[in-house]
Design a protein around this motif. Structure first.
Motif, short mmCIF file in Angstrom:
data_model
loop_
_atom_site.label_atom_id
_atom_site.label_comp_id
_atom_site.label_asym_id
_atom_site.label_seq_id
_atom_site.Cartn_x
_atom_site.Cartn_y
_atom_site.Cartn_z
N GLY A 39 0.81 -1.21 0.00
CA GLY A 39 0.00 0.00 0.00
C GLY A 39 0.84 1.26 0.00
O GLY A 39 0.45 2.29 -0.56
N MET A 40 2.00 1.20 0.63
CA MET A 40 2.91 2.34 0.66
C MET A 40 3.89 2.31 -0.51
O MET A 40 4.59 3.27 -0.76
N GLY A 41 3.97 1.15 -1.18
CA GLY A 41 4.94 1.00 -2.25
C GLY A 41 6.37 1.00 -1.73
O GLY A 41 7.29 1.45 -2.41
N LEU A 42 6.57 0.44 -0.52
CA LEU A 42 7.89 0.43 0.12
C LEU A 42 8.19 -0.93 0.74
O LEU A 42 7.28 -1.70 1.05
N THR A 43 9.47 -1.19 0.92
CA THR A 43 9.95 -2.40 1.59
C THR A 43 10.75 -1.99 2.81
O THR A 43 11.68 -1.19 2.70
N ASP A 44 10.39 -2.52 3.97
CA ASP A 44 11.10 -2.28 5.22
C ASP A 44 12.17 -3.35 5.38
O ASP A 44 11.86 -4.51 5.58
N VAL A 45 13.42 -2.95 5.25
CA VAL A 45 14.53 -3.85 5.52
C VAL A 45 15.01 -3.52 6.93
O VAL A 45 15.40 -2.38 7.20
N TYR A 46 14.96 -4.49 7.82
CA TYR A 46 15.30 -4.25 9.21
C TYR A 46 16.74 -3.78 9.33
O TYR A 46 17.66 -4.39 8.79
N ALA A 47 16.94 -2.68 10.01
CA ALA A 47 18.26 -2.07 10.13
C ALA A 47 19.31 -3.06 10.64
O ALA A 47 20.46 -3.04 10.21
N VAL A 92 19.81 -6.11 9.98
CA VAL A 92 20.31 -7.11 9.03
C VAL A 92 21.14 -6.49 7.90
O VAL A 92 21.52 -7.17 6.95
N ILE A 93 21.44 -5.18 8.01
CA ILE A 93 22.32 -4.50 7.05
C ILE A 93 23.51 -3.96 7.85
O ILE A 93 23.55 -2.79 8.21
N PRO A 94 24.49 -4.81 8.15
CA PRO A 94 25.52 -4.45 9.11
C PRO A 94 26.34 -3.20 8.80
O PRO A 94 26.72 -2.47 9.71
N ASP A 95 26.64 -2.91 7.55
CA ASP A 95 27.49 -1.76 7.22
C ASP A 95 26.70 -0.50 6.84
O ASP A 95 27.29 0.52 6.51
N PHE A 96 25.38 -0.58 6.90
CA PHE A 96 24.57 0.57 6.53
C PHE A 96 24.62 1.62 7.64
O PHE A 96 24.44 1.30 8.82
N PRO A 97 24.85 2.89 7.29
CA PRO A 97 24.92 3.95 8.31
C PRO A 97 23.51 4.39 8.75
O PRO A 97 23.00 5.43 8.34
N TYR A 98 22.92 3.61 9.61
CA TYR A 98 21.56 3.85 10.09
C TYR A 98 21.50 5.16 10.88
O TYR A 98 22.32 5.40 11.76
N ASN A 99 20.52 5.98 10.54
CA ASN A 99 20.35 7.26 11.21
C ASN A 99 18.85 7.54 11.30
O ASN A 99 18.27 8.15 10.39
N ALA A 100 18.24 7.11 12.38
CA ALA A 100 16.79 7.24 12.55
C ALA A 100 16.36 8.70 12.50
O ALA A 100 17.07 9.59 12.98
N GLY A 101 15.17 8.93 11.93
CA GLY A 101 14.64 10.27 11.83
C GLY A 101 13.32 10.48 12.54
O GLY A 101 12.88 11.61 12.73
N VAL A 102 12.66 9.37 12.96
CA VAL A 102 11.32 9.48 13.52
C VAL A 102 10.96 8.21 14.29
O VAL A 102 11.52 7.14 14.03
N HIS A 103 10.04 8.37 15.23
CA HIS A 103 9.42 7.23 15.91
C HIS A 103 7.98 7.18 15.42
O HIS A 103 7.26 8.19 15.49
N VAL A 104 7.54 6.03 14.92
CA VAL A 104 6.15 5.89 14.47
C VAL A 104 5.39 4.96 15.42
O VAL A 104 5.99 4.14 16.11
#
Length: 144
Positions: free
Chosen positions: A90-98, A100-112
Motif C-alpha cells: 500500500g505504501m509502495g515500500l519495503t522495510d529492511v530491518y536495520a 540485518v544491514i551491518p554496514d549501513f549507516p543507520y540514522n533514525a529520523g522518527v518514531h512511528v
C-alpha cells in the motif's frame, strides 16, 4: 543510471543474501504491536526502500512469507527463521530491518506508532501517534 552505494545484508544463518542500493526513503523506529511481536523486541528499527532498491542475491527460494493483514508481507528465512524484511504494498515500500544491514549507516529520523510504545525513548526525534500523513496516517505528533 546511478544507483548509489550498495549495502549487503543477510538472514541470521546466511542462507538468504540481499542488497539495498541508494538511499532509503525513511529510517526510524516502529513501536506498533505488530512490529514489537514480530521482532520480539520493545521497538523495531526500520529502513524503508523503494522495492527496486532491494535485490535478493542468494536464497530467494528460502524466503517464506506471512501476512497478518494485506498491508504487510513479512519475509523470513526458512532455515534459521531470521527476519529479513517486510513488503508494504500500500505504501509502495519495503522495510529492511536495520539490524540485518551491518554496514549501513543507520540514522533514525522518527518514531512511528509511538502511542503504542512500551519503551519510551528520549532522543529528541519526532514522535508520531501513528505515521506521517504522506504515508496514510494522522500526522499527529506526540511529546516525548
Amino acid at each position: 543510471m546511478n544507483i548509489g552505494r550498495v549495502y549487503k545484508g543477510s538472514c541470521f544463518c546466511g542462507a538468504v543474501h540481499f542488497t539495498v542500493s541508494g538511499e532509503p526513503v525513511a529510517m526510524g523506529y516502529c513501536h506498533c504491536e505488530s512490529c514489537r511481536h514480530w521482532s520480539a523486541a520493545p521497538v523495531n528499527a526500520f529502513t524503508l526502500w523503494k522495492p527496486e532498491a532491494v535485490q535478493i542475491t542468494r536464497g530467494a527460494d528460502n524466503l517464506a512469507t506471512y501476512n497478518k493483514t494485506p498491508h504487510s508481507y513479512r519475509k523470513w528465512c526458512k532455515t534459521c527463521g531470521g527476519h529479513v524484511f517486510t513488503e508494504h504494498p500500500g505504501m509502495g515500500l519495503t522495510d529492511v530491518y536495520a539490524a540485518v544491514i551491518p554496514d549501513f549507516p543507520y540514522n533514525a529520523g522518527v518514531h512511528v506508532h509511538y502511542e503504542e510504545s512500551k519503551l519510551r525513548i528520549k532522543d529528541g526525534l519526532p514522535k508520531m501517534k501513528d505515521v506521517p500523513k504522506e504515508m496514510g496516517g494522522s500526522g499527529v505528533s506526540l511529546s516525548e
